[in-house]
Design an enzyme around this catalytic site. Structure first.
Site, PDB file in Angstrom:
ATOM      1  N   CYS A  86       0.837  -1.199   0.000  1.00 12.14           N
ATOM      2  CA  CYS A  86       0.000   0.000   0.000  1.00 12.14           C
ATOM      3  C   CYS A  86       0.880   1.260   0.000  1.00 12.14           C
ATOM      4  O   CYS A  86       1.575   1.510  -0.975  1.00 12.14           O
ATOM      5  CB  CYS A  86      -0.972  -0.046   1.181  1.00 12.14           C
ATOM      6  N   HIS A 194      -3.398  -5.827   1.083  1.00 12.35           N
ATOM      7  CA  HIS A 194      -2.708  -6.029   2.364  1.00 12.35           C
ATOM      8  C   HIS A 194      -2.638  -7.500   2.773  1.00 12.35           C
ATOM      9  O   HIS A 194      -3.562  -7.992   3.444  1.00 12.35           O
ATOM     10  CB  HIS A 194      -3.449  -5.260   3.462  1.00 12.35           C
ATOM     11  N   GLU A 196      -0.851  -8.692   5.100  1.00 13.32           N
ATOM     12  CA  GLU A 196      -0.720  -8.761   6.569  1.00 13.32           C
ATOM     13  C   GLU A 196      -2.077  -8.674   7.263  1.00 13.32           C
ATOM     14  O   GLU A 196      -2.190  -8.974   8.449  1.00 13.32           O
ATOM     15  CB  GLU A 196       0.238  -7.670   7.071  1.00 13.32           C
TER      16      GLU A 196
END
Lengths: 227, 87
Positions: A86, A194, A196
């Protein structure tokens, strides 16, 4: 294995990245402030999402001149694994470690939702745990994720298999549905979605585990080979 | 010293979603003859020194390095001397 998550003023996914790397990759995982100038010894360096310097001027434009970026360039030169997620991707673009630039989303809206991605290349250090063509679910959360590069660059990205992830249903107008690309050497990955945020059932998806596990497997193999 | 102004706009061949939205809004307001809207940035800064050539070269370097992303943006600069004598 030794990993670093870089922290810029305005980063807000640094803690999620630290947790994901600690849980999946393990080993030593440090948060490294952007004023530091040394990344010697780190196998994996993560540039997390957020709004570094408030996105002033352009996303990533000011963070790109943080002292740590010199160390990041040195780490890139020795082939360390670098992933920008990002805002981290935006910083890598501004720093010239990846080609292209980000424009504001075609809808002019901040988009925050789960997103299906196709793994286009399953034989890289970032994607070996996936099958080529597999669809994974990583959330997106961005306003400037509309990837652009000129035609010559796009042809190069395709020819070198540098496009690792494409959106199944393009949410932001990115050229050629691009969600994530690597550099030519294949050690630097930038992606808007994302991984994560997709490492636990409670988060709605565990597909992100495969990305971090791929990186771990790559480095375990590299360690074995050098031993 | 010099008063400098910098205009940064999205390149002509790169889609400018903000410009398109503004153009649509202008049309819905009845300004159907308005077209090719580009939304950009305007920056102003003061550059110390009295050498115009140096100041302009520095300003262009600032644009190339930071103020514009030349992958998707064009810039144009203006420089006006506001104090002291030009060399």
């Amino acid at each position: 294995m030794k990993s670093a998550v870089l922290v810029f003023p305005g980063s807000n996914c640094d803690v999620d990245c630290l947790r994901a790397v600690r849980e999946v990759v393990g080993g030593t995982v440090d948060a490294v402030w952007h004023k530091e100038e040394d990344l010697t010894g780190y196998d994996l360096i993560v540039l997390p999402g957020g709004f570094s310097y408030g996105d002033y001027l352009r996303s990533g434009a000011i963070a790109r001149f943080s002292p740590i970026i010199g160390a990041l360039e040195a780490a890139n030169a020795r082939g360390a694994t670098i992933i920008g997620i990002c805002n981290g991707f935006q910083i890598l673009l501004e720093a010239g470690l990846l080609p292209g630039a980000m424009r504001v989303n075609e809808s002019l809206k901040f988009i925050c939702k789960p997103c299906d991605l196709r793994v286009e290349n399953g034989s890289t250090r970032f994607t070996s745990e996936f099958e080529g063509g597999q669809v994974v679910d990583f959330p997106i959360a961005h306003m400037e994720g509309n990837y652009y590069c000129d035609d010559e660059t796009l042809q190069k990205l395709k020819a070198n298999d540098q496009i690792l992830f494409r959106y199944v249903d393009n949410p932001n107008g990115s050229i050629d549905d691009i969600a994530g690309i690597t550099n030519e050497a294949g050690n630097v990955l930038g992606m808007m979605p994302h991984p994560e945020r997709a490492v636990r059932e409670e988060l709605g998806s565990t597909d992100g585990v495969g990305l971090f596990r791929s990186i771990l497997e790559y480095h375990l193999k590299a360690q074995k080979e050098s031993a | 010293m010099f008063q400098a102004t910098v205009h940064v706009t999205i390149k002509e061949n790169v889609l400018d979603p903000q410009g398109q939205a503004v153009e649509g809004a202008l049309h819905s307001l009845g300004f159907g003859h308005a077209r090719d809207v580009r939304v950009g940035k305007f920056l102003e800064l003061t550059i110390d020194g009295d050498n115009r050539e140096e100041a302009e070269a520095d300003l262009r370097e600032m644009c190339e390095k930071l103020l514009a992303n030349t992958v998707i943006e064009d810039y144009r600069v203006e420089l006006v001397e506001v104090d002291g004598e030009e060399q």
